[in-house]
Design a protein around this motif. Structure first.
Motif, PDB file in Angstrom:
ATOM      1  N   GLU A 104      11.037-118.914-111.937  1.00 42.07           N
ATOM      2  CA  GLU A 104      11.869-120.135-110.862  1.00 42.07           C
ATOM      3  C   GLU A 104      12.447-120.317-110.754  1.00 42.07           C
ATOM      4  O   GLU A 104      12.910-120.793-109.521  1.00 42.07           O
ATOM      5  CB  GLU A 104      13.003-119.970-112.725  1.00 42.07           C
ATOM      6  N   ASN A 105      12.894-118.352-109.399  1.00 39.45           N
ATOM      7  CA  ASN A 105      13.848-117.908-108.722  1.00 39.45           C
ATOM      8  C   ASN A 105      13.191-118.878-107.787  1.00 39.45           C
ATOM      9  O   ASN A 105      13.343-119.519-106.157  1.00 39.45           O
ATOM     10  CB  ASN A 105      13.902-117.021-108.604  1.00 39.45           C
ATOM     11  N   VAL A 106      11.409-118.781-107.380  1.00 42.20           N
ATOM     12  CA  VAL A 106      10.684-119.558-106.413  1.00 42.20           C
ATOM     13  C   VAL A 106      10.138-121.039-106.568  1.00 42.20           C
ATOM     14  O   VAL A 106      10.129-121.673-105.630  1.00 42.20           O
ATOM     15  CB  VAL A 106       9.015-118.957-106.870  1.00 42.20           C
ATOM     16  N   MET A 107      11.265-121.550-107.539  1.00 46.17           N
ATOM     17  CA  MET A 107      10.924-123.044-107.949  1.00 46.17           C
ATOM     18  C   MET A 107      12.137-123.776-107.103  1.00 46.17           C
ATOM     19  O   MET A 107      12.283-124.483-107.450  1.00 46.17           O
ATOM     20  CB  MET A 107      10.521-123.107-109.679  1.00 46.17           C
ATOM     21  N   LEU A 108      13.111-122.912-106.952  1.00 49.09           N
ATOM     22  CA  LEU A 108      14.321-122.919-107.217  1.00 49.09           C
ATOM     23  C   LEU A 108      14.654-124.103-106.314  1.00 49.09           C
ATOM     24  O   LEU A 108      15.146-125.462-105.713  1.00 49.09           O
ATOM     25  CB  LEU A 108      15.207-122.045-106.498  1.00 49.09           C
ATOM     26  N   PRO A 109      13.894-124.312-104.378  1.00 49.35           N
ATOM     27  CA  PRO A 109      13.157-125.419-103.600  1.00 49.35           C
ATOM     28  C   PRO A 109      13.082-126.300-104.036  1.00 49.35           C
ATOM     29  O   PRO A 109      12.893-128.094-103.685  1.00 49.35           O
ATOM     30  CB  PRO A 109      13.013-124.292-102.293  1.00 49.35           C
ATOM     31  N   LEU A 110      11.916-126.521-104.993  1.00 47.32           N
ATOM     32  CA  LEU A 110      11.378-127.820-105.619  1.00 47.32           C
ATOM     33  C   LEU A 110      12.261-128.228-106.202  1.00 47.32           C
ATOM     34  O   LEU A 110      11.867-129.797-106.269  1.00 47.32           O
ATOM     35  CB  LEU A 110      10.316-126.829-105.726  1.00 47.32           C
ATOM     36  N   THR A 111      13.343-127.746-107.027  1.00 50.00           N
ATOM     37  CA  THR A 111      13.954-128.805-107.496  1.00 50.00           C
ATOM     38  C   THR A 111      14.825-130.147-107.132  1.00 50.00           C
ATOM     39  O   THR A 111      15.221-130.815-107.634  1.00 50.00           O
ATOM     40  CB  THR A 111      15.170-127.990-109.047  1.00 50.00           C
ATOM     41  N   VAL A 112      14.742-129.714-106.400  1.00 47.57           N
ATOM     42  CA  VAL A 112      15.931-131.068-105.091  1.00 47.57           C
ATOM     43  C   VAL A 112      15.087-131.239-104.210  1.00 47.57           C
ATOM     44  O   VAL A 112      15.342-132.164-103.642  1.00 47.57           O
ATOM     45  CB  VAL A 112      16.676-130.305-104.976  1.00 47.57           C
ATOM     46  N   GLN A 113      13.436-131.177-104.154  1.00 49.25           N
ATOM     47  CA  GLN A 113      13.031-131.600-102.840  1.00 49.25           C
ATOM     48  C   GLN A 113      12.095-133.012-104.193  1.00 49.25           C
ATOM     49  O   GLN A 113      11.137-133.061-104.807  1.00 49.25           O
ATOM     50  CB  GLN A 113      11.879-130.703-102.944  1.00 49.25           C
ATOM     51  N   PRO A 114      11.575-134.146-103.094  1.00 47.50           N
ATOM     52  CA  PRO A 114      11.453-135.896-103.909  1.00 47.50           C
ATOM     53  C   PRO A 114       9.619-135.252-104.208  1.00 47.50           C
ATOM     54  O   PRO A 114       9.461-134.955-103.532  1.00 47.50           O
ATOM     55  CB  PRO A 114      11.852-136.597-103.155  1.00 47.50           C
TER      56      PRO A 114
END
Lengths: 223, 387
Positions: A104-114
């Motif tokens: 989930e930490n690694v996914m963080l930047p992608l959560t707000v990436q369209p």
């Protein structure tokens, strides 16, 4: 114009009426694909320089541009978008979110990436695989060693495939062996096409970079 | 992973903090719900008591005559020759749609007689109904009439006529025993002699006529004007009127309770909101580096605000549900100490449940807006400090 370009950049901090310049009239260029180490003693202004390149703070005067984008001209939201698309940060203190797993930490930047909703998990798993932590993706940061936490932080920095990786004392909290592994990874990433700017005060670490910029009292003394 | 997952994971994995936040708001909501429930129940009890306390509807003959006064009530006396009411009219009142709301029907026949050379008003009444209606009546000496040949005398009448329990009085040629004397009522009842209704009708040759009917209507759940209309519909020759003072007194009492519980509930919600506000502010301070990281990796201020408001939504929604449960269950233990005469019944009230959850969510979100916006505006470099 270089890929990362600073022209006569000054950054001053204010404490009451007193003004403390942390960076003074710095001009330098870093080309795409370079691995640059920024060296200097504590308080020399190297971290401030990194924050200017990272769009985390605005220059008091001068121009900071990345890929031709004048960071001073960007509003807060555009600056956030810029950081998301262009930069990956690796911090000395890792800054992992304690209540999120490694994945989930690694996914963080992608959560707000369209457009990343469906593929974020796969991308994060791939990034963890690159840093050798695919098997520990479900663990919380508190269940990982310091070196593993730094590797998660690196995976987070590369998950959105940014052209630039900014590393601030990435081995500062690690033992020598683990620190070497982290530097190996940064070198690998650089070979993979990422531009790496690493702040360090360790001469041995700086030797891993292709170029060293030495900064003292807010000014570049060797480049 | 979406923003909602960040918020949910934070709440799920920081159980202690989540428990504190939910508890704080739930207690506020629970107290407000309990207060409203108890307030409503007390309201109903007070309404029930007030409804039984004296008449709130008067039924008079429909007449064009000038009214005669009886204790502040308007009476068209049958002596004036107008159409009189009958005992059947009193029975027909029990057939109206809201008959279950009619607590007491007290018919009266008012006649004038002479006792010891003094003219006195005699009221033929149904004693059980009269005592139920006039709960303030106390027999100061003697006892309540037990026989149809016994009368009850008002305090002033007993004094002026020099009669005491055990004496006999002659009314229109008939002899009656005084069973008791009423205590001071402060009303025109003090000057009257009360006798059995059927006996007075017979003694004064009035057939089954009555002068007026007093009704105690339990109108906690129905507008009194509806019942007045129903009585007027059932009794074409009669004119039913609401005793406005009584109705207004009840409405005023109801409003006092309503305002009181509303005021305290609002106060509790404000306190609960402040708990959330301070807890969220503390949470933002505690998470300042995390927020700085979010900004550094590309979160916009709006993303940060959304994460925090989603957390606030879940906390306040859960607090609303828990608060409603607390507020519904706790009065069962509190109410016995507040009310003894009336049994409280609590049932699931969907309006109250939705209202409690909605109030909780609104309070939780409002209290979180400022800390969330401040978090969104945090300077990432200040937040991270290491760069």
């Amino acid at each position: 114009m270089a890929f990362i370009d600073l022209k006569d950049v000054t950054k001053a901090f204010h404490a009451g009426e007193e003004e403390y310049p942390a960076v003074r009239g710095v001009s330098l260029g870093i080309e795409s694909g370079e691995f640059v180490a920024v060296m200097g003693p504590s308080g020399s202004g190297k971290s401030t320089l990194l924050s200017l390149v990272g769009g985390l703070s605005h220059a008091t005067s001068g121009i900071v541009s990345v890929d031709g984008i004048d960071l001073g001209s960007l509003g807060p939201n555009k600056l956030s978008d810029f950081r998301r698309e262009y930069l990956g940060f690796v911090f000395q203190s890792f800054y992992l979110v304690p209540y999120l797993t490694a994945l989930e930490n690694v996914m963080l930047p992608l959560t707000v990436q369209p457009g990343m909703n469906g593929t974020a998990g796969d991308a994060a798993q791939e990034a963890l695989r690159k840093v050798g932590l695919a098997a520990k993706s479900r663990r919380l940061p508190s269940q990982l060693s310091g070196g593993e936490q730094e590797r998660v932080a690196i995976a987070r920095a590369i998950v959105n495939k940014p052209p630039v990786i900014l590393a601030d004392e990435p081995t500062g909290n690690l033992d020598t062996k683990t620190g070497d592994q982290v530097l190996d990874m940064l070198q690998d990433l650089n070979r993979g096409g990422h531009t790496v700017v690493m702040v360090t005060h360790n001469v041995e670490n700086a030797k891993r970079a292709g170029r060293t910029i030495e900064i003292r009292d807010g000014q570049v003394v060797s480049n | 992973m979406k923003l909602i997952d960040i918020a949910v994971n934070n709440l799920r994995r920081k159980k202690g903090r989540t428990f504190f936040l939910v508890s704080g708001l739930a207690l506020g909501i629970g107290a407000a719900v309990a207060l409203t429930s108890v307030g409503d129940a007390m309201n109903r009890e007070v309404m029930h008591t007030l409804d039984e306390f004296g008449a709130n509807i008067l039924v008079l003959p429909a007449t064009e005559d000038l009214p005669l006064s009886y204790g502040g009530m308007t009476v068209s006396a049958i002596n004036t020759g107008g159409r009189s009411l009958t005992i059947e009219d009193a029975r027909r009142i029990k057939t109206i749609r809201n008959s279950e709301n009619v607590s007491t029907v007290a018919p009266k026949l008012l006649v004038v007689s002479e006792v010891k050379g003094t003219r006195v008003m005699v009221a033929g009444v149904d004693f059980p109904a009269e005592f139920k209606l006039k709960k303030w009546w106390r027999v100061s000496s003697g006892m309540k009439p037990g026989e149809v040949s016994e009368v009850l005398v008002g305090k002033d009448a007993a004094s002026k006529l020099s009669i005491a329990p055990g004496d006999t009085v002659k009314l229109n040629g008939g002899t009656y025993r005084v069973s008791g004397v009423l205590g001071d009522t402060g009303s025109q009842d003090d000057s009257l002699i009360f006798a059995d209704l059927a006996t007075v009708q017979k003694q004064f040759r009035k057939g089954n006529a009555i002068s007026l009917i007093e009704l105690a209507a339990l109108c906690g759940g129905c507008p009194i004007e509806d019942m007045v209309d129903q009585v007027n519909g059932a009794l074409p020759g009669a004119r039913a009127v609401a005793v406005k003072e009584t109705v207004e007194l009840k409405m005023q009492a109801m409003h006092y309770f309503h305002r009181f519980s509303l005021g305290i509930s609002l106060l509790l919600l404000i306190v609960a909101g402040m708990i959330i506000f301070f807890a969220m502010t503390a949470s933002v301070k505690e998470r300042v580096q995390e927020i700085g990281l979010f900004r550094a990796i590309g979160f916009r201020a709006g993303h940060i605000i959304r994460v925090l408001l989603i957390e606030a939504f879940f906390v306040s929604f859960l607090a609303g549900v828990v608060g409603y449960a607390i507020g519904t269950i706790s009065p069962r233990f509190i109410a016995p100490y507040l009310m003894k005469a009336y049994t409280l019944t609590f049932v699931f009230d969907p309006v109250m449940a939705v209202g409690a959850v909605a109030a909780s969510v609104v309070v939780g979100l409002l209290a979180s807006v400022y800390p969330a916006v401040r978090a969104g505006r945090l300077d990432p470099i200040e937040a991270l400090r290491t760069l």
